[in-house]
Design an enzyme around this catalytic site. Structure first.
Site, mmCIF file in Angstrom:
data_model
loop_
_atom_site.group_PDB
_atom_site.id
_atom_site.type_symbol
_atom_site.label_atom_id
_atom_site.label_comp_id
_atom_site.label_asym_id
_atom_site.label_seq_id
_atom_site.Cartn_x
_atom_site.Cartn_y
_atom_site.Cartn_z
ATOM 1 N N ASN A 88 2.166 4.124 -6.809
ATOM 2 C CA ASN A 88 1.412 3.659 -5.975
ATOM 3 C C ASN A 88 1.810 2.061 -6.080
ATOM 4 O OD1 ASN A 88 -0.757 2.287 -4.460
ATOM 5 N ND2 ASN A 88 -2.337 3.459 -5.316
ATOM 6 N N HIS A 116 0.264 6.401 2.793
ATOM 7 C CA HIS A 116 0.367 5.755 1.504
ATOM 8 C C HIS A 116 0.588 6.543 0.353
ATOM 9 C CE1 HIS A 116 -0.986 3.371 -1.506
ATOM 10 N NE2 HIS A 116 -2.204 3.665 -1.756
ATOM 11 N N CYS A 158 -4.439 -1.452 -0.202
ATOM 12 C CA CYS A 158 -3.277 -0.492 0.084
ATOM 13 C C CYS A 158 -3.000 -0.054 1.738
ATOM 14 C CB CYS A 158 -3.377 0.862 -0.677
ATOM 15 S SG CYS A 158 -3.353 0.673 -2.340
#
Ligand code: COA
Length: 331
Positions: free
Chosen positions: A286, A256, A116
């Protein structure tokens, strides 16, 4: 010879599959509820690729948009970096496939695996390559098809993830604004808090592993949560200090998109009010490597980022890794 011109994001793009999987759809798949997912994560729905769409398909769509918006022809691109943990094949990397499909005849191509944090790591690499004088214009893509590696029997993880892509062209810029600085880091001692136990060279996939889902994402959620809140505030504060930036000067923070509680707590710790934080995780969940560039692209499309704005980005994830950056938006 060092390139002393400004280096900036010149255009952004995105590619997301059409199929929406809502929290109520998930209620029919695992023992969960819309109420639990919304209150613990902030996620309402996510996008899922149909079987015939994979990593390079989303990447090409986002890259074409970023190239068009930046006024880049295929021969202008010197390099393509793809941040992903879900390439089309285990071998080779997906960057070469993207390079070929976009006709980037002059471009070097490689994948970067920092989960990520991957897109911010890749943007920092692009910045370094351009600053070094080696290259002028680099396509930086963040893309993941997490639906293919999510364990759809594990309610504590499958509700979190989705598929998507964001891309940016980073290059030399004649104007007065551009990228200011990055901070990158890693703590490999936490590598097993978020990983796929089988299918690598340490433990090749076995029939038992396949049946037990050990070829899918495993996560120690609370450990990752604590790490995320702490590291996001630390890396940003360090970056701000080093560049004499006060948190109140930040026009937009694009973090994020993992969990609204993580975003909320780290923004508070850093001192950035939530009305200056961009959030789209309710729509996408996500999306790992895609998360930051997809959010950046939508923030720009919605007019939340304008020329001259001070923008901060931050990613964190498996590795464990983290990466943050600040820039003055150039256009
Ligand atoms: C995953 C996460 C949302 C879980 O939230 P949490 O508040 O820590 O929840 P817990 O894991 O303590 O679980 C609490 C309870 O909810 C249950 N639960 C877990 N997932 C559930 C779901 N989808 N639906 C309903 N209940 C669920 C657990 O079984 C547990 O039940 P118990 O108390 O009876 O044992 C949170 O830990 C998190 O966001 N972690 C970071 C994840 C992340 O960002 N990862 C990516 C980094 S890039």
């Amino acid at each position: 010879m060092l390139n002393n011109k400004k280096i900036a994001i010149l255009g952004v793009g995105k590619g997301v599959p059409e199929k929406v999987l809502t929290n109520s759809d998930l209620e029919k798949m695992v023992d969960t509820s819309d109420e639990w997912i919304t209150s613990r994560t902030g996620i309402k729905e996510r996008r899922i690729c149909p079987d015939h769409i994979c990593c390079s398909d989303l990447a090409v769509e986002a890259a074409e948009q970023a190239m068009q918006r930046s006024g880049s022809a295929p021969e202008d691109i010197d390099m393509v970096i793809v941040a992903t943990v879900t390439p089309d094949y285990p071998l080779p990397g997906v960057a070469g496939i993207v390079q070929d499909r976009l006709g980037l005849i002059r471009a070097a191509a490689f994948d970067l695996k920092a989960a990520c944090s991957g897109w911010v790591y890749s943007a920092a690499c692009a910045f370094g390559f351009i600053r070094s004088g080696l290259y002028k214009r680099i396509l930086v893509i963040g893309v993941d098809v997490l639906s293919r590696i999510a364990n759809w029997h594990d309610r504590s993880t499958c509700v979190l993830f989705g598929d998507g892509c964001g891309a940016a062209v980073i290059g030399e810029h004649e104007g007065e604004y551009g990228i200011i600085d990055f901070d990158l880091g890693a703590d490999g001692s936490g590598s097993r808090y978020l990983y796929i136990p089988e299918g690598g060279s340490r433990t090749p996939l076995t029939r038992e592993g396949l049946e037990a889902g050990r070829n899918k994402i495993f996560m120690a959620g609370q450990e990752v949560f604590k790490f995320a809140v702490k590291i996001q505030s630390e890396t940003l504060s360090k970056l701000f200090r080093r560049n004499n930036v006060a948190p109140e000067e930040v026009d937009l923070f694009v973090p994020h998109q993992a969990n609204i509680r993580i975003i909320d707590s780290s923004a508070k710790r850093v001192g950035i009010p939530m009305d200056r934080v961009f959030v789209n995780l309710h729509k996408y969940g996500n999306t790992s490597g895609a998360s930051v560039p997809l959010a950046l692209c939508e923030a720009w499309e919605q007019g939340r980022i304008k020329k001259g704005d001070l923008v901060a980005v931050c990613g964190f994830g498996a590795g464990l890794t983290w990466a943050s950056g600040i820039m003055k938006w150039a256009y």
